[in-house]
Design a protein around this motif. Structure first.
Motif, PDB file in Angstrom:
ATOM      1  N   ARG A  27      84.413  51.863 -45.018  1.00  0.00           N
ATOM      2  CA  ARG A  27      84.774  53.252 -44.749  1.00  0.00           C
ATOM      3  C   ARG A  27      86.257  53.429 -45.048  1.00  0.00           C
ATOM      4  N   HIS A  28      86.598  54.557 -45.673  1.00  0.00           N
ATOM      5  CA  HIS A  28      87.999  54.852 -45.988  1.00  0.00           C
ATOM      6  C   HIS A  28      88.588  53.722 -46.843  1.00  0.00           C
ATOM      7  N   THR A  29      89.718  53.196 -46.443  1.00  0.00           N
ATOM      8  CA  THR A  29      90.390  52.227 -47.308  1.00  0.00           C
ATOM      9  C   THR A  29      90.289  50.790 -46.841  1.00  0.00           C
ATOM     10  N   ASP A  30      90.090  50.558 -45.525  1.00  0.00           N
ATOM     11  CA  ASP A  30      90.193  49.166 -45.082  1.00  0.00           C
ATOM     12  C   ASP A  30      89.251  48.770 -43.955  1.00  0.00           C
ATOM     13  N   THR A  31      88.196  49.553 -43.691  1.00  0.00           N
ATOM     14  CA  THR A  31      87.297  49.249 -42.580  1.00  0.00           C
ATOM     15  C   THR A  31      85.901  48.905 -43.085  1.00  0.00           C
ATOM     16  N   ALA A  32      85.472  47.670 -42.854  1.00  0.00           N
ATOM     17  CA  ALA A  32      84.107  47.273 -43.178  1.00  0.00           C
ATOM     18  C   ALA A  32      83.165  47.870 -42.141  1.00  0.00           C
ATOM     19  N   ILE A  33      81.975  48.305 -42.579  1.00  0.00           N
ATOM     20  CA  ILE A  33      81.031  48.938 -41.659  1.00  0.00           C
ATOM     21  C   ILE A  33      79.629  48.353 -41.823  1.00  0.00           C
ATOM     22  N   PHE A  34      78.874  48.410 -40.727  1.00  0.00           N
ATOM     23  CA  PHE A  34      77.472  48.001 -40.716  1.00  0.00           C
ATOM     24  C   PHE A  34      76.752  48.847 -39.678  1.00  0.00           C
TER      25      PHE A  34
END
Length: 236
Positions: free
Chosen positions: A143-150
């Motif tokens: 998400r966005h520039t630097d956040t990994a999501i699951f």
């Protein structure tokens, strides 16, 4: 971890039917490869992306080639093979990269008696009073520039795994949800409320109950991938 050889580079034409991708190789040949990822593959399946596949050299397979890595349109390498996450975590435990699990030995695919399911790993340690159960999730989206999501798509199965981890915790076991981030361009991890709010809320509930949450990112090249660094977890 050294990746399967021989490896071929190409450009993604399209991904379809979840498990298939048409890829144009450097010489112009177009092949259909198996895709070891059932998720939405957000940001990982844009047509024209640079990809790497390997030859399984298995004459019994319908699709001889498997796609396991992509360079997104921003130039970031991402490992897309879901089952490889378990191997990366096993390797990370064995070589001491995952410091929170130092001294444990990992036994894969252990059946849990209270549910009709298996944990990815049961961890054993001589000086630990109880075994530890660990469930691994492969993370590719951000998400966005630097956040990994699951997750990158709604995941009832993923929620069930969190429920089972909470049950194991109630039985006295150490319980861990481990997020293996198969990319290096992120600095934190967060549940994807915008995609699956029920999963995100269940993860927060599990954490409040005492389930540990760990997230590690990987260092990648077209020929190698390995866990190397923990990243902070932001639950909100």
């Amino acid at each position: 971890m050294k990746l399967c050889q021989p490896r071929l580079e190409g450009r993604l034409i399209k991904r379809y039917k979840r498990f298939l991708a048409d890829i144009e190789l450097a010489g112009g040949e177009i092949i259909t490869a198996h895709t070891g990822n059932t998720g939405a593959m957000l940001g990982c399946s844009d047509p024209g992306s640079r990809v790497w596949i390997y030859d399984t050299e298995n004459p019994k397979r319908k699709y001889r080639y498997s796609w396991d890595m992509v360079e997104d349109l921003a130039g970031n390498l991402i490992g897309i093979h879901t089952t490889r996450a378990n191997k990366l975590v096993s390797e990370g435990i064995a070589n001491g990269v995952i410091k929170e699990l130092a001294g444990y030995e990992a036994k894969p695919e252990v059946k849990y008696k209270n549910f009709n399911t298996r944990f990815d790993f049961m961890l054993c340690k001589n000086d630990a009073p109880q075994h530890c159960f660990l469930e691994v999730k492969s993370v590719t989206a951000k998400r966005h520039t630097d956040t990994a999501i699951f997750p990158d798509a709604k995941s009832e199965r993923g929620k069930k795994h969190l429920d089972v981890l909470m049950d194991a915790l109630m039985q006295g076991y150490r319980s861990i949800a481990f997020y293996c981030i198969q990319r290096d361009d992120v600095n934190c991890f967060s549940p994807a409320d915008e995609i699956d709010p029920l999963y995100a809320e269940t993860l927060r509930k599990a954490h409040a109950a005492g389930v540990e949450i760990m997230a590690y990112k990987t260092r990648l090249s077209p020929d190698e991938i390995a866990l190397y660094q923990a990243v902070p977890v932001s639950l909100y």
